[in-house]
Design a protein around this motif. Structure first.
Motif, PDB file in Angstrom:
ATOM      1  N   ARG A   1      40.976  46.438 -50.213  1.00 17.02           N
ATOM      2  CA  ARG A   1      41.797  45.329 -50.705  1.00 17.02           C
ATOM      3  C   ARG A   1      42.192  44.404 -49.565  1.00 17.02           C
ATOM      4  O   ARG A   1      42.212  43.179 -49.723  1.00 17.02           O
ATOM      5  N   LEU A   2      42.523  45.010 -48.413  1.00 16.24           N
ATOM      6  CA  LEU A   2      42.887  44.185 -47.263  1.00 16.24           C
ATOM      7  C   LEU A   2      41.711  43.325 -46.820  1.00 16.24           C
ATOM      8  O   LEU A   2      41.865  42.121 -46.542  1.00 16.24           O
ATOM      9  N   VAL A   3      40.520  43.926 -46.773  1.00 15.88           N
ATOM     10  CA  VAL A   3      39.339  43.158 -46.366  1.00 15.88           C
ATOM     11  C   VAL A   3      39.059  42.035 -47.364  1.00 15.88           C
ATOM     12  O   VAL A   3      38.724  40.908 -46.980  1.00 15.88           O
ATOM     13  N   GLU A   4      39.206  42.332 -48.656  1.00 17.12           N
ATOM     14  CA  GLU A   4      38.977  41.296 -49.662  1.00 17.12           C
ATOM     15  C   GLU A   4      39.984  40.160 -49.540  1.00 17.12           C
ATOM     16  O   GLU A   4      39.632  38.986 -49.680  1.00 17.12           O
ATOM     17  N   SER A   5      41.251  40.521 -49.277  1.00 20.15           N
ATOM     18  CA  SER A   5      42.255  39.461 -49.121  1.00 20.15           C
ATOM     19  C   SER A   5      41.971  38.607 -47.889  1.00 20.15           C
ATOM     20  O   SER A   5      42.111  37.379 -47.923  1.00 20.15           O
ATOM     21  N   LEU A   6      41.542  39.272 -46.794  1.00 22.93           N
ATOM     22  CA  LEU A   6      41.198  38.498 -45.599  1.00 22.93           C
ATOM     23  C   LEU A   6      39.984  37.606 -45.851  1.00 22.93           C
ATOM     24  O   LEU A   6      39.932  36.464 -45.370  1.00 22.93           O
ATOM     25  N   ARG A   7      39.020  38.131 -46.618  1.00 23.30           N
ATOM     26  CA  ARG A   7      37.851  37.318 -46.940  1.00 23.30           C
ATOM     27  C   ARG A   7      38.248  36.112 -47.798  1.00 23.30           C
ATOM     28  O   ARG A   7      37.734  35.007 -47.610  1.00 23.30           O
ATOM     29  N   ASP A   8      39.162  36.347 -48.748  1.00 20.91           N
ATOM     30  CA  ASP A   8      39.625  35.232 -49.581  1.00 20.91           C
ATOM     31  C   ASP A   8      40.358  34.191 -48.745  1.00 20.91           C
ATOM     32  O   ASP A   8      40.193  32.983 -48.942  1.00 20.91           O
ATOM     33  N   ARG A   9      41.187  34.679 -47.817  1.00 21.73           N
ATOM     34  CA  ARG A   9      41.896  33.733 -46.955  1.00 21.73           C
ATOM     35  C   ARG A   9      40.926  32.951 -46.082  1.00 21.73           C
ATOM     36  O   ARG A   9      41.092  31.740 -45.870  1.00 21.73           O
TER      37      ARG A   9
END
Length: 438
Positions: A174-182
């Protein structure tokens, strides 16, 4: 898609059923083989204790253990099968892999906790039963709590580590996905900023073109208009008054030299900047285009000031126009754009009088007020016919240029005919003096 279920996506990616990478497919197949082998070995022990046919139990173990292969597609099914075969003491690998996989998905935590608790309780009960049935342990004296402790430790070790590891992996994903979205959002913002920078650069280029056009119009129109008027006067008075004609010719030369000087100044500034305008955002200055921030930027030449207004009016008087100048308030210095704009308004208004109302009397009023300066140029209706050859062409851009100059400084501009047949030009310009150090 191949008959074996393997696909190749449009981008050349790998896809086999629910697997998108060969490594994932190989890992799941390997885990399925390990789980099937573990179920077969545990199943044979179960068949020896219960007297069931070993071959039948082994086949059952192979089928049950191989369900690990669908863990990515149906993790809940894998867990339920592991719970169902607990009495046979099979499925340790099935339990560990299934709990880990379910914990990494978006399944509710309550569901994961309930299944983990059910698996732990079943494992505890089965292990405790096996310990009680072990004849070797019965022959040794040991406390009553020893068997429950061992069964509990085995149940916790079997259930808790895979659940915790799965939850950690889930949070990390989830953290990686949020960073990718950002990162994607920042990339989109950068694209928008680049587009806006290009728009600002285009706006700056347009403003610079308009400013140069206004300056060229003011210089050429006023000087050349006076030169045309004087040339017509020379032609009219030369036969009867050679001295007056000579004076007018001298004025024409002086005005021509002044016009050439101003034109050379502006053209020199344009030649100094060989490169096009840089794509820089406009400064919040009241008038003029944004300056090029690069080291080769050349600021525009300083415009005329209000202290040259008397000389400007004297030139119109020398051309035969009757001009009255009145000043109200205490004269003071203004910001350079303010003084230049006020001067250009008076200059263009007098030029229009020369063009369209030759021979008419004009009045120029300059008022110094608190925080602003006001100019008014009004002429009477033209009296009589114009001097032959003195009629001047008009491009219709003079009033538009004056309005643009005044509005750029946040002022007000009004122009229009008067009741007496004349014309009036009025402008109120706020003082935009910048504080020191700005």
């Amino acid at each position: 898609m191949n008959t074996s279920g393997e696909e190749t996506t449009a981008g050349g990616g790998y896809r086999l059923w629910w697997w998108t990478r060969r490594r994932s497919a190989a890992l799941d197949i390997g885990l399925a083989l390990v789980s099937a082998a573990e179920c077969v070995m545990q199943g044979l022990n179960f068949a020896q204790r219960t007297g069931l046919p070993p071959v039948l139990v082994a086949l059952f173990g192979i089928v049950a253990g191989s369900t690990v292969v669908i863990r990515r597609k149906r993790p809940l099914t894998v867990i339920l099968i592991a719970i169902a075969i607990l009495p046979t003491t099979m499925g340790d690998v099935l339990t560990v892999v299934g709990l880990y996989t379910l914990a990494t998905t978006d399944a509710p935590r309550r569901l994961v906790g309930a299944l983990a608790a059910a698996e732990a309780a079943g494992s505890f009960a089965v292990t405790l039963l096996l310990l009680k049935q072990d004849p070797g342990l019965d022959a040794q004296p040991m406390p009553a709590w020893f068997r429950p402790l061992v069964a509990g430790i085995f149940a916790v070790v079997l259930v808790v580590p895979p659940v915790l590891l799965g939850m950690y992996v889930r949070a990390r994903r989830r953290l990686v996905e949020s960073l990718r979205d950002r990162a994607g959002g920042l990339e989109r913002e950068l694209v928008l900023l680049a587009e806006r920078a290009e728009e600002r650069a285009e706006w700056a280029r347009g403003e610079e073109r308009r400013r140069i056009a206004r300056e060229m119009h003011d210089v050429v129109a006023h000087r050349v208009s006076l030169m045309v008027v004087h040339a017509a006067a020379v032609a009219a008075v030369a036969p009867r008054d050679p001295e007056q004609a000579a004076r007018n010719a001298t004025l024409i030369g002086d005005m021509g030299r002044q016009a050439l000087t101003e034109l050379r100044t502006m053209l020199g500034v344009l030649r100094a900047a060989d490169k096009p305008l840089a794509a820089a955002p406009p400064r919040p200055a009241p008038t003029g285009p944004p300056a090029n921030p690069g080291p080769q930027a050349v600021p525009p030449p300083e415009g005329p000031a209000l202290d040259g207004l008397a000389a400007l009016i004297d030139q119109s008087r020398a051309a035969g126009m009757s001009v009255d100048l009145s000043v109200e308030g205490e004269p003071r210095g203004y910001a350079e754009p303010v003084e230049s704009t006020a001067y250009r308004v008076v200059q263009e208004a007098l030029t229009n009088v020369h063009k369209h109302a030759a021979g008419a009397a004009a009045r120029v009023r300059l008022a110094h007020r608190d925080g602003e300066v006001a100019v008014l140029v009004q002429n009477d209706a033209p009296a009589g016919a114009q001097v032959p050859g003195a009629r001047l062409p008009s491009g219709g851009n003079g009033l538009l240029g004056m309005r643009e100059r005044v509005m750029a400084l946040g002022g007000g501009f009004v122009s229009g005919p008067t009741d007496g047949g004349g014309f009036r030009v009025s402008a109120v310009i706020p003082d935009r003096r910048e504080p020191s150090g700005a």
